[in-house]
Design a protein around this motif. Structure first.
Motif, mmCIF file in Angstrom:
data_model
loop_
_atom_site.group_PDB
_atom_site.id
_atom_site.type_symbol
_atom_site.label_atom_id
_atom_site.label_comp_id
_atom_site.label_asym_id
_atom_site.label_seq_id
_atom_site.Cartn_x
_atom_site.Cartn_y
_atom_site.Cartn_z
ATOM 1 N N LYS A 255 0.924 -1.144 0.296
ATOM 2 C CA LYS A 255 -0.188 -0.124 -0.054
ATOM 3 C C LYS A 255 0.729 1.371 -0.029
ATOM 4 O O LYS A 255 0.605 2.205 -0.708
ATOM 5 C CB LYS A 255 -0.867 0.082 1.306
ATOM 6 C CG LYS A 255 -2.449 0.346 1.001
ATOM 7 C CD LYS A 255 -3.010 0.100 2.338
ATOM 8 C CE LYS A 255 -4.353 0.646 2.088
ATOM 9 N NZ LYS A 255 -5.387 0.757 3.165
ATOM 10 N N ARG A 256 1.926 1.292 0.759
ATOM 11 C CA ARG A 256 2.694 2.413 1.104
ATOM 12 C C ARG A 256 3.442 2.802 -0.208
ATOM 13 O O ARG A 256 3.805 4.011 -0.482
ATOM 14 C CB ARG A 256 3.597 2.345 2.315
ATOM 15 C CG ARG A 256 4.055 3.386 2.972
ATOM 16 C CD ARG A 256 4.299 3.083 4.345
ATOM 17 N NE ARG A 256 4.964 4.156 5.169
ATOM 18 C CZ ARG A 256 6.149 4.620 4.969
ATOM 19 N NH1 ARG A 256 6.883 3.686 4.539
ATOM 20 N NH2 ARG A 256 6.562 5.511 5.691
ATOM 21 N N ARG A 257 4.099 1.689 -0.638
ATOM 22 C CA ARG A 257 5.085 2.008 -1.516
ATOM 23 C C ARG A 257 4.158 2.268 -2.982
ATOM 24 O O ARG A 257 4.872 3.304 -3.714
ATOM 25 C CB ARG A 257 5.865 0.723 -2.083
ATOM 26 C CG ARG A 257 7.010 0.808 -2.469
ATOM 27 C CD ARG A 257 8.014 -0.246 -2.414
ATOM 28 N NE ARG A 257 8.511 -0.500 -1.167
ATOM 29 C CZ ARG A 257 8.991 -1.615 -0.834
ATOM 30 N NH1 ARG A 257 9.214 -2.702 -1.318
ATOM 31 N NH2 ARG A 257 9.609 -1.736 0.581
ATOM 32 N N LEU A 258 2.994 1.707 -3.114
ATOM 33 C CA LEU A 258 2.387 2.448 -4.379
ATOM 34 C C LEU A 258 1.809 3.560 -4.259
ATOM 35 O O LEU A 258 2.057 4.323 -5.351
ATOM 36 C CB LEU A 258 0.986 1.212 -4.464
ATOM 37 C CG LEU A 258 1.215 0.174 -5.365
ATOM 38 C CD1 LEU A 258 -0.131 -0.622 -5.127
ATOM 39 C CD2 LEU A 258 1.363 0.639 -6.758
ATOM 40 N N ALA A 259 1.506 3.939 -3.037
ATOM 41 C CA ALA A 259 1.344 5.358 -2.939
ATOM 42 C C ALA A 259 2.599 6.462 -3.053
ATOM 43 O O ALA A 259 2.213 7.423 -3.864
ATOM 44 C CB ALA A 259 0.856 5.631 -1.318
ATOM 45 N N GLY A 260 3.631 5.979 -2.723
ATOM 46 C CA GLY A 260 4.937 6.566 -3.152
ATOM 47 C C GLY A 260 5.194 6.677 -4.731
ATOM 48 O O GLY A 260 5.590 7.767 -4.981
ATOM 49 N N THR A 261 4.754 5.518 -5.247
ATOM 50 C CA THR A 261 5.124 5.479 -6.683
ATOM 51 C C THR A 261 4.173 6.554 -7.323
ATOM 52 O O THR A 261 4.600 7.043 -8.267
ATOM 53 C CB THR A 261 4.759 4.013 -7.208
ATOM 54 O OG1 THR A 261 5.556 3.065 -6.327
ATOM 55 C CG2 THR A 261 4.909 3.763 -8.626
ATOM 56 N N LEU A 262 2.907 6.599 -7.010
ATOM 57 C CA LEU A 262 2.146 7.372 -7.456
ATOM 58 C C LEU A 262 2.588 9.076 -7.534
ATOM 59 O O LEU A 262 2.791 9.521 -8.727
ATOM 60 C CB LEU A 262 0.673 7.505 -6.650
ATOM 61 C CG LEU A 262 -0.461 8.502 -7.106
ATOM 62 C CD1 LEU A 262 -0.705 8.334 -8.539
ATOM 63 C CD2 LEU A 262 -1.551 8.548 -6.224
#
Lengths: 497, 141
Positions: free
Chosen positions: A153-160
């Protein structure tokens, strides 16, 4: 054409292809990846040795004459950057070996990292604006895959955040490249330099180049367009964020240095804007770091503030200042990547990267404390470590040009940096672990990670004590940037050498 | 012709930028695609649209009124790259929809501001204590 001139791009690309072909066999992929990173380091050292002997490698891709074909040039700055890319690339690959727990992630890591390295090296050697755009995209697609690696979850948010802002920056760069071509009729950096240095550039061309500088500024995370960096770097897997922290923003800084020194060798309006931007970047970054309570977040904000120093050197435009910026670039890439690596080890040992939940490392793992102290003090600019000489050159150059306030900001930022570093030191190393000493877990298969951080710390010390030769190299690099004869000679069809 | 193209570029870039500023990630991704196409057209236009014959030079003749091939080559490169990036954005969009159950950008990016989770007992670094991380390995690709 000399094969060595394209080797910095060819080696990672060949490694990438081999890794893709060997994909099902995880261990073999890791071995090939390490071998490829070593080969890149050797190529880097080779071009560095040539550049130190005042050989400027140049060539025309596909044999097409400049300015119609794509020119590649490796001068002193480019050679140093390729060599340092080799160092950080190898360090990251070695550090990444530790992850045997999830083979798929480790394998994909080895794939993408070489794609990214190819893009980074390509950006360092090209002398063509559109080609630079292409290499930016190559490294960008690699970095997108790397930052999302492992998911969650966290990493995808950063990726965005990372994805959208970097896409916008590259789109701006593409537009700027198109407009530069439209207004000057060339994309060759040497021909552009001749045009701008002769004062024959139209205002449309100047505007197009300024748009290009804006896109580089987003990539280099300058004030006020740095927001994406501290919002995304801390979520990635440790070796990935160390690689990004060390190399990626510095590609933007490199592009800024390259274009500004080529087109405007004398102090002018662009430099004045950059000077203000540099001071604001230094201060905002370091103040932002003061408010953070997690290791990688503090370090991410420090990337922003440190980039400010390099831009300060670029903005002053004096030979010593440019040399200081080059020295800073070399020193910073090693130190910053190492701090991220060490932060990752500390987080693994203590079980968290929140400072409040860390502690006790000085008593339990004194070697890590020593290894942290070296890059941390170097980052703050304590003599005799590498950061001191870099800052010394910049402060001296700003005082010599009468910009005492810029020197003041640089020194003040150094004090705040020390403050942040002592915060990490106190919380993670000195104070007792909140859950008692037993909470510090021994590390499994972290041998190569230790080798990496030790080697990088040794390099920091070596640059500090051997500052003389490095500074000589940087000064010669600055002289080459002021008189980029290789870029002009390529236009005469002289080609290699 | 160039004027018309320039106006189209401006219009498309405006639409793309407007969608990029939206809170819905689906619109953001489409906005990137539109903005990318606007800029591709812009690069083509900046290289002039004069000339209506393909620039094929033969041993005996060169075309009189040849179109400039360079901007076409640049834009072809940019279209290919842009397509790749668009596909990656779509993959990220799909994954965010699955993992976060929401596509509102500020809600999603607020997750990065949460305190770093503790590393799971006995796990490698980077493996977060994140329930969504486990079934997340190959699914997104």
């Amino acid at each position: 054409m000399n094969a060595l001139v394209v080797a910095p791009v060819a080696v990672p690309l060949i490694t990438l292809i081999l890794c893709i072909l060997l994909r099902p066999r995880h261990r073999l992929v890791a071995t090939v990846s390490v071998a490829g990173a070593m080969a890149l380091l050797l190529v880097g050292l080779q071009v560095l040795a040539l550049a130190a002997g005042d050989v400027v490698l140049a060539g025309q891709l596909g044999g097409w004459q400049a300015p119609f074909g794509i020119t590649v040039v490796i001068d002193r700055l480019g050679a140093a950057m390729v060599a340092i890319t080799g160092v950080i690339g190898l360090g990251t690959v070695l550090y990444g070996l530790a992850r045997e727990g999830d083979p798929a992630v480790a394998r994909d890591f080895h794939l993408f990292i070489h794609g990214l390295l190819a893009g980074v090296c390509g950006a360092f050697i090209t002398a063509d604006v559109f080609n630079l755009y292409v290499w930016f995209e190559v490294l960008l697609i690699g970095s997108f895959a790397l930052i999302a690696l492992g998911g969650g979850k966290r990493r995808l948010a950063g990726t965005l955040t990372y994805l959208v802002l970097n896409l916008l920056a590259t789109l701006l760069f593409l537009l700027a490249a198109g407009l530069v071509y439209g207004s000057t009729g060339t994309l060759n950096m040497g021909e552009l330099a001749l045009l701008f240095r002769a004062g024959e550039a139209s205002s449309a061309a100047t505007l197009a180049v300024v748009l290009m500088l804006l896109s580089f500024s987003i990539k280099a995370a300058l004030f006020p367009v740095f927001g994406w960096l501290p919002a995304s770097y801390h979520v990635a897997w440790t070796p990935v964020s160390a690689l990004f922290a060390g190399l990626l923003t510095k590609v933007g800084v490199y592009a800024l240095i390259r274009i500004v020194t080529l087109l405007w060798p004398e102090y002018g309006a662009v430099h004045e804007v950059l000077l203000w931007v540099a001071c604001a970047t230094m201060l905002v970054g370091v103040l932002g770091a003061a408010a953070q309570t997690e290791v990688r977040r503090i370090l991410s904000f420090h990337i922003v503030s440190q980039v400010g120093y390099m831009i300060l050197g670029l903005a002053l435009a004096a030979p010593l200042a440019i040399a200081g910026a080059v020295f800073y670039l070399i020193h910073h890439i090693i130190v910053k990547a190492n701090l991220f690596f060490i932060g990752g080890l500390a987080a693994r040992l203590t079980g968290s990267e929140r400072l409040a939940a860390m502690g006790g490392l000085y008593a339990k793992v004194p070697l890590l404390a020593l290894l942290f102290a070296i890059p941390a003090l170097s980052l703050a600019g304590i003599p005799p470590l590498s950061g001191f000489w870099a800052k010394f050159a910049l402060v001296k150059a700003s005082l010599a040009d009468g910009f005492w306030w810029a020197a003041g900001v640089a020194l003040l930022t150094g004090i705040f940096t020390l403050l942040s570093m002592s915060k990490i030191w106190n919380e993670a190393f000195l104070k007792a672990h909140p859950q008692g000493e037993a909470a510090i877990r021994p590390l499994r298969d972290a041998r190569w990670a230790w080798v990496t951080v030790t080697a990088l710390a040794a390099m920091t010390v070596a640059i500090g004590f051997g500052a003389g030769p490095v500074m000589d190299y940087a000064i010669a690099a600055a002289a080459q940037l002021a008189e980029p004869t290789a870029y002009f000679r390529a236009l005469d069809g002289a080609g290699g050498q | 012709m160039e004027l018309l193209a320039a106006l189209t570029v401006g219009g498309l870039a405006g639409i793309g930028m407007w969608m990029l500023l939206d809170r819905n990630l689906i619109r953001v991704v489409i906005g990137i695609a539109i903005l990318g196409n606007a800029i591709n057209l812009g690069v083509l236009t900046a290289g002039r649209m004069a000339g209506d014959v393909a620039a094929f030079v033969t041993a005996t003749s060169t075309p009189d009124h040849a179109a400039n091939p360079l901007p076409q080559a640049l834009v072809l490169t940019a279209i290919v790259i842009g397509f790749g990036l668009f596909v990656f954005s779509l993959a990220v969009l799909k994954r965010i929809r699955e993992v976060h159950d929401i596509t509102t950008t500020d809600v999603v990016s607020a997750v990065t501001e949460e305190p770093a989770p503790d590393l799971r007992e006995g796990s490698e670094v980077g493996q977060r204590a994140d329930p969504a991380a486990a079934p997340d390995k190959e699914g997104g690709r």
